[in-house]
Write a protein that holds these residues in place. Sequence first.
Motif, PDB file in Angstrom:
ATOM      1  N   ARG A 137      -7.179  -3.758   0.561  1.00 30.69           N
ATOM      2  CA  ARG A 137      -6.471  -5.019   0.294  1.00 30.69           C
ATOM      3  C   ARG A 137      -7.459  -6.153   0.402  1.00 30.69           C
ATOM      4  N   THR A 143      -2.541   7.925  -4.890  1.00 29.37           N
ATOM      5  CA  THR A 143      -3.931   8.030  -4.452  1.00 29.37           C
ATOM      6  C   THR A 143      -4.922   7.709  -5.565  1.00 29.37           C
ATOM      7  N   LEU A 200      -4.469  -5.396  -4.374  1.00 28.15           N
ATOM      8  CA  LEU A 200      -4.811  -4.062  -3.901  1.00 28.15           C
ATOM      9  C   LEU A 200      -5.802  -3.444  -4.892  1.00 28.15           C
ATOM     10  N   GLU A 251      -8.220  -3.357  -9.882  1.00 26.41           N
ATOM     11  CA  GLU A 251      -7.444  -4.221  -8.982  1.00 26.41           C
ATOM     12  C   GLU A 251      -6.065  -4.503  -9.562  1.00 26.41           C
ATOM     13  N   GLU A 294       0.813  -1.214   0.000  1.00 23.64           N
ATOM     14  CA  GLU A 294       0.000   0.000   0.000  1.00 23.64           C
ATOM     15  C   GLU A 294       0.848   1.267   0.000  1.00 23.64           C
ATOM     16  N   PHE A 315      -8.442  -0.337  -6.037  1.00 21.48           N
ATOM     17  CA  PHE A 315      -8.957   1.028  -5.974  1.00 21.48           C
ATOM     18  C   PHE A 315     -10.469   0.951  -6.188  1.00 21.48           C
ATOM     19  N   ILE A 330      -8.514   2.762  -1.281  1.00 21.66           N
ATOM     20  CA  ILE A 330      -7.734   1.548  -1.536  1.00 21.66           C
ATOM     21  C   ILE A 330      -8.042   0.511  -0.470  1.00 21.66           C
ATOM     22  N   PRO A 374      -5.402   5.214  -9.412  1.00 21.16           N
ATOM     23  CA  PRO A 374      -4.812   4.057 -10.097  1.00 21.16           C
ATOM     24  C   PRO A 374      -4.050   4.370 -11.374  1.00 21.16           C
ATOM     25  N   LEU A 409       1.664   2.843  -3.360  1.00 19.07           N
ATOM     26  CA  LEU A 409       0.598   3.245  -4.266  1.00 19.07           C
ATOM     27  C   LEU A 409       0.303   4.737  -4.177  1.00 19.07           C
ATOM     28  N   TRP A 443     -11.039   7.911  -5.069  1.00 23.37           N
ATOM     29  CA  TRP A 443     -10.742   6.492  -4.898  1.00 23.37           C
ATOM     30  C   TRP A 443     -10.320   6.197  -3.464  1.00 23.37           C
TER      31      TRP A 443
END
Length: 237
Positions: free
Chosen positions: A234, A32, A214, A201, A27, A216, A232, A34, A30, A230
């Motif tokens: 898991r 904010t 992970l 994903e 995470e 969004f 996030i 995608p 990543l 978005w």
Amino acid sequence: MVKSASGSVEAVEPIKRWDYDGDGLDESALPTAPWPVIERWVTDARRRQDAEGDVPEPDAISVATADADGQPHVRTVLMRYLEADGPGFYTNFGSRKGLDLQANPQIAAALTWPPMFRAIRFTGRAVRLDRGIVTEYFQSRPYGSRVGAWASHQSQSAPDRSALESSVAAYEQTFPDHDRPDDVPLPDFWGGYRIECDEVEFWAGRASRLHDRLVFVRTAAGDLADGSVWRIERRQP
């Protein structure tokens, strides 16, 4: 053990298994939204094919649709559109996928790169691409592909291959090749779709099937580059 066509019993080759050796995904790595990861992973896959040659057709995307009765259909096409408003593809509107999407715009798609232990899944609604975008793309295609769009009644039954080849020959006469992008006009029945995503994903393979997933998830209106729309999460592998 299985029986062959002659009735003899033959041993079945055991299933080969291997452990995934991917880099995984955390995470903290990543953004904010995608879009930056989509861009990076697609670029990585294209470069991997250029360098290693083990990711053929890195833009191949599996597209799943369902008809009005809920019967699902899946096929693999080429992702020829990729912008922050969603990935997309082109097709005959009378094809199976085109008819499905007229009845039910819900759609899912996946980019999968096994040698890289990576995949991206998109879930959402299909939206037709603007005619200007479609025309620009259509005119960039090789002459034979443009003629083929006219000649093929995509997804419909055909008596044999010669019927298709005869149709191609007829359209080659109708639209002669003068080496110009507008030699072959854009058919009214041909166009493109993009996926307006509700979820994106990122799947990263890890050892012992403890893969990273992970996702969004959309929370408001906005495109794939808008970090304000978005969240996030898991998901278990």
